[in-house]
Design a protein around this motif. Structure first.
Motif, PDB file in Angstrom:
ATOM      1  N   GLY A 137       0.792  -1.218   0.000  1.00  0.00           N
ATOM      2  CA  GLY A 137       0.000   0.000   0.000  1.00  0.00           C
ATOM      3  C   GLY A 137       0.829   1.274   0.000  1.00  0.00           C
ATOM      4  N   LYS A 138       1.972   1.236  -0.678  1.00  0.00           N
ATOM      5  CA  LYS A 138       2.842   2.412  -0.786  1.00  0.00           C
ATOM      6  C   LYS A 138       2.967   2.810  -2.248  1.00  0.00           C
ATOM      7  CE  LYS A 138       4.808   2.249   3.507  1.00  0.00           C
ATOM      8  NZ  LYS A 138       4.517   3.226   4.484  1.00  0.00           N
ATOM      9  N   GLU A 139       3.453   4.008  -2.474  1.00  0.00           N
ATOM     10  CA  GLU A 139       3.705   4.459  -3.830  1.00  0.00           C
ATOM     11  C   GLU A 139       4.952   3.751  -4.375  1.00  0.00           C
ATOM     12  OE1 GLU A 139       1.953   6.533  -5.853  1.00  0.00           O
ATOM     13  OE2 GLU A 139       0.438   6.365  -4.275  1.00  0.00           O
ATOM     14  N   PRO A 140       4.940   3.357  -5.661  1.00  0.00           N
ATOM     15  CA  PRO A 140       6.113   2.692  -6.235  1.00  0.00           C
ATOM     16  C   PRO A 140       7.399   3.492  -6.079  1.00  0.00           C
ATOM     17  CG  PRO A 140       4.244   2.476  -7.709  1.00  0.00           C
ATOM     18  CD  PRO A 140       3.819   3.407  -6.597  1.00  0.00           C
ATOM     19  N   LYS A 141       7.332   4.804  -6.170  1.00  0.00           N
ATOM     20  CA  LYS A 141       8.534   5.626  -6.020  1.00  0.00           C
ATOM     21  C   LYS A 141       9.133   5.473  -4.629  1.00  0.00           C
ATOM     22  CE  LYS A 141      10.505  10.245  -6.570  1.00  0.00           C
ATOM     23  NZ  LYS A 141      11.709   9.802  -5.967  1.00  0.00           N
ATOM     24  N   GLU A 142       8.296   5.427  -3.606  1.00  0.00           N
ATOM     25  CA  GLU A 142       8.794   5.260  -2.237  1.00  0.00           C
ATOM     26  C   GLU A 142       9.510   3.921  -2.080  1.00  0.00           C
ATOM     27  OE1 GLU A 142       7.216   5.090   2.388  1.00  0.00           O
ATOM     28  OE2 GLU A 142       5.803   5.632   0.802  1.00  0.00           O
ATOM     29  N   VAL A 143       8.920   2.861  -2.628  1.00  0.00           N
ATOM     30  CA  VAL A 143       9.538   1.537  -2.540  1.00  0.00           C
ATOM     31  C   VAL A 143      10.858   1.515  -3.316  1.00  0.00           C
ATOM     32  CG1 VAL A 143       9.256  -0.908  -3.122  1.00  0.00           C
ATOM     33  CG2 VAL A 143       7.329   0.384  -2.176  1.00  0.00           C
ATOM     34  N   ALA A 144      10.844   2.060  -4.526  1.00  0.00           N
ATOM     35  CA  ALA A 144      12.064   2.083  -5.346  1.00  0.00           C
ATOM     36  C   ALA A 144      13.170   2.890  -4.667  1.00  0.00           C
ATOM     37  CB  ALA A 144      11.759   2.655  -6.726  1.00  0.00           C
ATOM     38  N   ASP A 145      12.808   4.041  -4.115  1.00  0.00           N
ATOM     39  CA  ASP A 145      13.806   4.875  -3.441  1.00  0.00           C
ATOM     40  C   ASP A 145      14.423   4.136  -2.256  1.00  0.00           C
ATOM     41  OD1 ASP A 145      13.377   6.936  -5.235  1.00  0.00           O
ATOM     42  OD2 ASP A 145      12.157   8.136  -3.848  1.00  0.00           O
ATOM     43  N   LYS A 146      13.595   3.464  -1.470  1.00  0.00           N
ATOM     44  CA  LYS A 146      14.105   2.768  -0.288  1.00  0.00           C
ATOM     45  C   LYS A 146      14.960   1.564  -0.689  1.00  0.00           C
ATOM     46  CE  LYS A 146      14.849   2.317   3.946  1.00  0.00           C
ATOM     47  NZ  LYS A 146      15.942   3.131   4.452  1.00  0.00           N
ATOM     48  N   ALA A 147      14.507   0.817  -1.685  1.00  0.00           N
ATOM     49  CA  ALA A 147      15.292  -0.330  -2.149  1.00  0.00           C
ATOM     50  C   ALA A 147      16.639   0.133  -2.715  1.00  0.00           C
ATOM     51  CB  ALA A 147      14.510  -1.126  -3.195  1.00  0.00           C
ATOM     52  N   PHE A 148      16.627   1.241  -3.429  1.00  0.00           N
ATOM     53  CA  PHE A 148      17.865   1.798  -3.964  1.00  0.00           C
ATOM     54  C   PHE A 148      18.805   2.190  -2.823  1.00  0.00           C
ATOM     55  CE2 PHE A 148      20.389   5.517  -5.182  1.00  0.00           C
ATOM     56  CZ  PHE A 148      21.117   4.984  -6.231  1.00  0.00           C
ATOM     57  N   GLN A 149      18.277   2.873  -1.824  1.00  0.00           N
ATOM     58  CA  GLN A 149      19.105   3.284  -0.689  1.00  0.00           C
ATOM     59  C   GLN A 149      19.669   2.070   0.044  1.00  0.00           C
ATOM     60  OE1 GLN A 149      20.068   6.504  -0.033  1.00  0.00           O
ATOM     61  NE2 GLN A 149      21.501   5.368   1.223  1.00  0.00           N
ATOM     62  N   ASN A 150      18.867   1.013   0.172  1.00  0.00           N
ATOM     63  CA  ASN A 150      19.356  -0.213   0.801  1.00  0.00           C
ATOM     64  C   ASN A 150      20.522  -0.796  -0.002  1.00  0.00           C
ATOM     65  OD1 ASN A 150      17.489  -0.023   2.856  1.00  0.00           O
ATOM     66  ND2 ASN A 150      16.031  -1.414   1.899  1.00  0.00           N
ATOM     67  N   ALA A 151      20.414  -0.798  -1.330  1.00  0.00           N
ATOM     68  CA  ALA A 151      21.488  -1.314  -2.178  1.00  0.00           C
ATOM     69  C   ALA A 151      22.746  -0.444  -2.030  1.00  0.00           C
ATOM     70  CB  ALA A 151      21.036  -1.382  -3.634  1.00  0.00           C
ATOM     71  N   VAL A 152      22.571   0.858  -1.973  1.00  0.00           N
ATOM     72  CA  VAL A 152      23.695   1.773  -1.771  1.00  0.00           C
ATOM     73  C   VAL A 152      24.398   1.440  -0.447  1.00  0.00           C
ATOM     74  CG1 VAL A 152      24.315   4.184  -1.264  1.00  0.00           C
ATOM     75  CG2 VAL A 152      22.833   3.642  -3.213  1.00  0.00           C
ATOM     76  N   ASN A 153      23.618   1.191   0.596  1.00  0.00           N
ATOM     77  CA  ASN A 153      24.190   0.856   1.899  1.00  0.00           C
ATOM     78  C   ASN A 153      24.946  -0.467   1.867  1.00  0.00           C
ATOM     79  OD1 ASN A 153      23.098   3.208   2.935  1.00  0.00           O
ATOM     80  ND2 ASN A 153      21.315   2.186   3.810  1.00  0.00           N
ATOM     81  N   ILE A 154      24.353  -1.465   1.241  1.00  0.00           N
ATOM     82  CA  ILE A 154      24.983  -2.792   1.199  1.00  0.00           C
ATOM     83  C   ILE A 154      26.309  -2.752   0.459  1.00  0.00           C
ATOM     84  CG2 ILE A 154      24.782  -5.093   0.175  1.00  0.00           C
ATOM     85  CD1 ILE A 154      21.802  -4.922   0.781  1.00  0.00           C
ATOM     86  N   PHE A 155      26.314  -2.103  -0.689  1.00  0.00           N
ATOM     87  CA  PHE A 155      27.505  -2.110  -1.538  1.00  0.00           C
ATOM     88  C   PHE A 155      28.425  -0.923  -1.273  1.00  0.00           C
ATOM     89  CE2 PHE A 155      24.324  -4.539  -4.004  1.00  0.00           C
ATOM     90  CZ  PHE A 155      24.981  -5.747  -4.002  1.00  0.00           C
ATOM     91  N   ASN A 156      28.107  -0.156  -0.236  1.00  0.00           N
ATOM     92  CA  ASN A 156      28.935   0.975   0.169  1.00  0.00           C
ATOM     93  C   ASN A 156      29.235   1.892  -1.027  1.00  0.00           C
ATOM     94  OD1 ASN A 156      30.230   2.497   2.094  1.00  0.00           O
ATOM     95  ND2 ASN A 156      32.182   1.429   1.846  1.00  0.00           N
ATOM     96  N   LEU A 157      28.159   2.316  -1.695  1.00  0.00           N
ATOM     97  CA  LEU A 157      28.276   3.120  -2.913  1.00  0.00           C
ATOM     98  C   LEU A 157      28.205   4.620  -2.652  1.00  0.00           C
ATOM     99  CD1 LEU A 157      26.008   0.926  -5.202  1.00  0.00           C
ATOM    100  CD2 LEU A 157      28.509   0.983  -5.120  1.00  0.00           C
ATOM    101  N   ARG A 158      28.349   5.047  -1.439  1.00  0.00           N
ATOM    102  CA  ARG A 158      28.265   6.475  -1.122  1.00  0.00           C
ATOM    103  C   ARG A 158      29.433   7.235  -1.642  1.00  0.00           C
ATOM    104  NH1 ARG A 158      27.208   4.372   4.302  1.00  0.00           N
ATOM    105  NH2 ARG A 158      25.188   3.534   3.986  1.00  0.00           N
TER     106      ARG A 158
END
Length: 158
Positions: A137-158
């Motif tokens: 029940g969330k907007e696709p953009k919110e889910v995509a943004d959070k999943a992207f941020q999670n991937a950035v965190n995992i792969f240390n892409l900052r």
């Protein structure tokens, strides 16, 4: 560390628990287990990779049920295609009107242009994102943004 755990939840927990403080970020890749197993992995600090399998997961104790009913948290969820497997069956969507209605025209156009509808390809990522968004029940953009941020965190892409 990507772990492709299939029907080995108890062993995975037993083997990894003594090493929790020493492990790099852990992703339970292509998660197909039960909701309580996903919760345990999240409590252990692991990430959960969700694929088009969600479309097939009709179990009352499955992760799809948890997404729909209890709002599995986004803070450790990833979106995956697991190509060529776990394709979200577009034709079956007629049975789930709320999911059909949530699909954007852009996603449908991408799939028609780039997907052969026989296997999961990178073009299916938008559908997987929208399936997760519809189920929680969330907007696709919110889910995509959070999943992207999670991937950035995992792969240390900052």
């Amino acid at each position: 560390m990507f772990c492709h755990e299939r029907d080995a939840f108890d062993s995975m927990v037993e083997l990894s628990t003594p090493h929790l403080g020493q492990l790099p970020p852990v992703v339970i890749h292509c998660f197909t287990g039960k909701a309580h197993q996903a919760e345990k992995y999240l409590q252990m600090g692991f990430y959960i990779g969700l694929t088009g399998y969600l479309w097939k997961d009709k179990r009352s104790d499955g992760v799809r049920h948890r997404l729909q009913r209890e709002k599995l948290r986004l803070y450790r969820l990833l979106l995956e295609t697991d190509g060529p497997f776990m394709f979200p069956n577009i034709q079956a969507k007629k049975h789930h009107a709320s999911v059909i209605e949530s699909l954007t025209q852009e996603s449908c156009d991408i799939l028609k242009k780039y997907s052969n509808f026989q296997r999961t390809e990178p073009s299916a990522m938008c559908i997987i994102n929208e399936l997760v968004a519809a189920f929680i029940g969330k907007e696709p953009k919110e889910v995509a943004d959070k999943a992207f941020q999670n991937a950035v965190n995992i792969f240390n892409l900052r």
